[in-house]
Design a protein around this motif. Structure first.
Motif, PDB file in Angstrom:
ATOM      1  N   SER A   1       1.517 -36.413  -7.454  1.00 34.04           N
ATOM      2  CA  SER A   1       0.832 -35.088  -7.577  1.00 34.04           C
ATOM      3  C   SER A   1      -0.091 -35.420  -6.364  1.00 34.04           C
ATOM      4  N   LYS A   2      -1.298 -34.373  -6.190  1.00 33.36           N
ATOM      5  CA  LYS A   2      -2.200 -34.582  -5.335  1.00 33.36           C
ATOM      6  C   LYS A   2      -3.672 -34.569  -6.034  1.00 33.36           C
ATOM      7  N   VAL A   3      -4.406 -35.225  -5.720  1.00 35.76           N
ATOM      8  CA  VAL A   3      -5.789 -35.027  -5.848  1.00 35.76           C
ATOM      9  C   VAL A   3      -6.598 -34.834  -4.955  1.00 35.76           C
ATOM     10  N   THR A   4      -7.729 -33.749  -5.055  1.00 32.13           N
ATOM     11  CA  THR A   4      -8.462 -33.591  -4.136  1.00 32.13           C
ATOM     12  C   THR A   4     -10.122 -33.549  -4.502  1.00 32.13           C
ATOM     13  N   LEU A   5     -10.960 -34.173  -4.035  1.00 32.90           N
ATOM     14  CA  LEU A   5     -12.367 -34.322  -4.821  1.00 32.90           C
ATOM     15  C   LEU A   5     -13.118 -33.765  -3.716  1.00 32.90           C
ATOM     16  N   GLU A   6     -14.012 -32.750  -3.970  1.00 33.65           N
ATOM     17  CA  GLU A   6     -14.864 -32.117  -3.114  1.00 33.65           C
ATOM     18  C   GLU A   6     -16.170 -32.164  -3.735  1.00 33.65           C
ATOM     19  N   LEU A   7     -17.167 -32.786  -2.623  1.00 31.82           N
ATOM     20  CA  LEU A   7     -18.629 -32.916  -2.921  1.00 31.82           C
ATOM     21  C   LEU A   7     -19.709 -31.861  -2.301  1.00 31.82           C
ATOM     22  N   GLU A   8     -20.497 -31.281  -2.930  1.00 29.97           N
ATOM     23  CA  GLU A   8     -21.157 -30.413  -2.213  1.00 29.97           C
ATOM     24  C   GLU A   8     -22.649 -30.484  -2.751  1.00 29.97           C
ATOM     25  N   THR A   9     -23.687 -30.501  -1.724  1.00 34.13           N
ATOM     26  CA  THR A   9     -25.078 -30.477  -2.700  1.00 34.13           C
ATOM     27  C   THR A   9     -25.514 -29.179  -2.916  1.00 34.13           C
ATOM     28  N   VAL A  10     -25.867 -29.121  -4.339  1.00 38.41           N
ATOM     29  CA  VAL A  10     -26.684 -27.984  -4.709  1.00 38.41           C
ATOM     30  C   VAL A  10     -27.982 -28.408  -5.333  1.00 38.41           C
ATOM     31  N   GLU A  11     -28.772 -27.709  -4.647  1.00 40.04           N
ATOM     32  CA  GLU A  11     -30.378 -28.284  -4.984  1.00 40.04           C
ATOM     33  C   GLU A  11     -30.589 -29.701  -4.840  1.00 40.04           C
ATOM     34  N   ASP A  12     -30.778 -30.103  -6.172  1.00 37.86           N
ATOM     35  CA  ASP A  12     -31.224 -31.761  -6.096  1.00 37.86           C
ATOM     36  C   ASP A  12     -29.826 -32.489  -7.069  1.00 37.86           C
ATOM     37  N   MET A  13     -28.866 -31.712  -6.784  1.00 39.39           N
ATOM     38  CA  MET A  13     -27.454 -32.167  -7.460  1.00 39.39           C
ATOM     39  C   MET A  13     -26.227 -32.289  -6.438  1.00 39.39           C
ATOM     40  N   VAL A  14     -25.326 -32.857  -7.047  1.00 34.65           N
ATOM     41  CA  VAL A  14     -23.874 -32.788  -6.454  1.00 34.65           C
ATOM     42  C   VAL A  14     -22.920 -32.108  -7.337  1.00 34.65           C
ATOM     43  N   ARG A  15     -22.155 -30.924  -6.822  1.00 34.10           N
ATOM     44  CA  ARG A  15     -21.588 -30.404  -7.433  1.00 34.10           C
ATOM     45  C   ARG A  15     -20.089 -31.086  -7.038  1.00 34.10           C
ATOM     46  N   LEU A  16     -19.483 -31.806  -7.982  1.00 31.14           N
ATOM     47  CA  LEU A  16     -18.076 -32.331  -7.756  1.00 31.14           C
ATOM     48  C   LEU A  16     -17.042 -31.778  -8.457  1.00 31.14           C
ATOM     49  N   THR A  17     -15.901 -31.229  -7.719  1.00 30.55           N
ATOM     50  CA  THR A  17     -14.838 -30.401  -8.015  1.00 30.55           C
ATOM     51  C   THR A  17     -13.733 -31.238  -7.846  1.00 30.55           C
ATOM     52  N   VAL A  18     -12.794 -31.605  -8.723  1.00 28.65           N
ATOM     53  CA  VAL A  18     -11.659 -32.138  -8.658  1.00 28.65           C
ATOM     54  C   VAL A  18     -10.394 -31.574  -9.053  1.00 28.65           C
ATOM     55  N   ILE A  19      -9.576 -31.113  -7.916  1.00 27.39           N
ATOM     56  CA  ILE A  19      -8.343 -30.262  -8.058  1.00 27.39           C
ATOM     57  C   ILE A  19      -7.235 -31.335  -8.000  1.00 27.39           C
ATOM     58  N   HIS A  20      -6.429 -31.298  -9.255  1.00 26.16           N
ATOM     59  CA  HIS A  20      -5.299 -32.050  -9.406  1.00 26.16           C
ATOM     60  C   HIS A  20      -4.004 -31.274  -9.587  1.00 26.16           C
ATOM     61  N   GLY A  21      -3.276 -31.171  -8.452  1.00 23.34           N
ATOM     62  CA  GLY A  21      -2.231 -30.325  -8.594  1.00 23.34           C
ATOM     63  C   GLY A  21      -0.962 -30.926  -7.837  1.00 23.34           C
ATOM     64  N   ASP A  22      -0.033 -30.019  -7.520  1.00 18.89           N
ATOM     65  CA  ASP A  22       1.333 -30.474  -6.744  1.00 18.89           C
ATOM     66  C   ASP A  22       2.155 -31.255  -7.874  1.00 18.89           C
ATOM     67  N   PHE A  23       2.036 -31.115  -8.997  1.00 20.07           N
ATOM     68  CA  PHE A  23       3.166 -31.950  -9.812  1.00 20.07           C
ATOM     69  C   PHE A  23       3.825 -30.861 -10.664  1.00 20.07           C
ATOM     70  N   GLU A  24       5.118 -31.446 -11.013  1.00 23.61           N
ATOM     71  CA  GLU A  24       6.185 -30.590 -11.789  1.00 23.61           C
ATOM     72  C   GLU A  24       5.650 -30.212 -13.240  1.00 23.61           C
ATOM     73  N   ALA A  25       5.913 -28.897 -13.315  1.00 26.38           N
ATOM     74  CA  ALA A  25       5.528 -28.456 -14.985  1.00 26.38           C
ATOM     75  C   ALA A  25       6.331 -29.201 -15.962  1.00 26.38           C
ATOM     76  N   GLU A  26       7.380 -29.847 -15.749  1.00 27.16           N
ATOM     77  CA  GLU A  26       8.322 -30.134 -16.785  1.00 27.16           C
ATOM     78  C   GLU A  26       7.583 -31.761 -17.086  1.00 27.16           C
ATOM     79  N   THR A  27       6.872 -32.323 -16.264  1.00 31.02           N
ATOM     80  CA  THR A  27       6.403 -33.510 -16.725  1.00 31.02           C
ATOM     81  C   THR A  27       4.957 -33.578 -17.722  1.00 31.02           C
ATOM     82  N   SER A  28       4.398 -34.680 -18.232  1.00 26.72           N
ATOM     83  CA  SER A  28       3.399 -34.669 -19.082  1.00 26.72           C
ATOM     84  C   SER A  28       2.277 -34.733 -18.123  1.00 26.72           C
ATOM     85  N   MET A  29       2.333 -34.703 -16.919  1.00 31.86           N
ATOM     86  CA  MET A  29       1.111 -34.781 -16.194  1.00 31.86           C
ATOM     87  C   MET A  29      -0.108 -33.933 -16.578  1.00 31.86           C
TER      88      MET A  29
END
Length: 151
Positions: free
Chosen positions: A87-115
């Motif tokens: 599969s593919k994992v994308t981690l996006e980091l963005e500053t929001v005020e005094d924090m970091v917004r961390l977004t993880v997008i995990h996709g591109d895997f087959e629906a038939e698996t337990s992923m």
């Protein structure tokens, strides 16, 4: 047919640089990720491994697809025991005020698996532990049936 994906966002009182280091430096990752470290030089095209520091075995392997420190990291995510399970994992980091917004997008895997069921339980635990570790210095004790978060 569209492949499923899992998206998770958390906010961490930290800087993008510290979150990036926590993700990419094995000595930091093992603090919050059940004793596992992430190993690579984090350059596009390089190999990466998610390794049990006590056993020395790789639970996840792959390739660095994108690396834009400290903003974005995309990786192929492959089970070394079943290299067809990828599969593919994308981690996006963005500053929001005094924090970091961390977004993880995990996709591109087959629906038939337990992923999807495995990562739906794994990522929230890992990211909660990362947040706790960066904000308080104490990680959560985590574990799940998915090898990527087991020690």
């Amino acid at each position: 047919m569209e492949k499923p994906q899992f998206v998770y966002t958390t906010y961490i009182r930290s800087t993008p640089e510290k979150v990036w280091e926590a993700i990419t430096k094995p000595e930091f990752a093992r603090q919050y990720w059940g004793g596992n470290g992430n190993h690579s030089d984090w350059q596009r095209g390089s190999k990466w491994e998610h390794v049990s520091e006590t056993k020395g075995t790789a639970h996840i392997i792959g390739e660095v697809l994108e690396s834009d420190p400290p903003k974005r990291l995309a990786l192929s995510w492959i089970d070394p025991d079943d290299t067809a399970d990828r599969s593919k994992v994308t981690l996006e980091l963005e500053t929001v005020e005094d924090m970091v917004r961390l977004t993880v997008i995990h996709g591109d895997f087959e629906a038939e698996t337990s992923m999807l069921s495995d990562i739906s339980g794994g990522w929230p635990k890992v990211l909660s532990s990362l947040k706790s570790w960066l904000e308080t210095g104490a990680a959560l004790k985590i574990g799940c049936k998915q090898a990527c978060v087991e020690a």
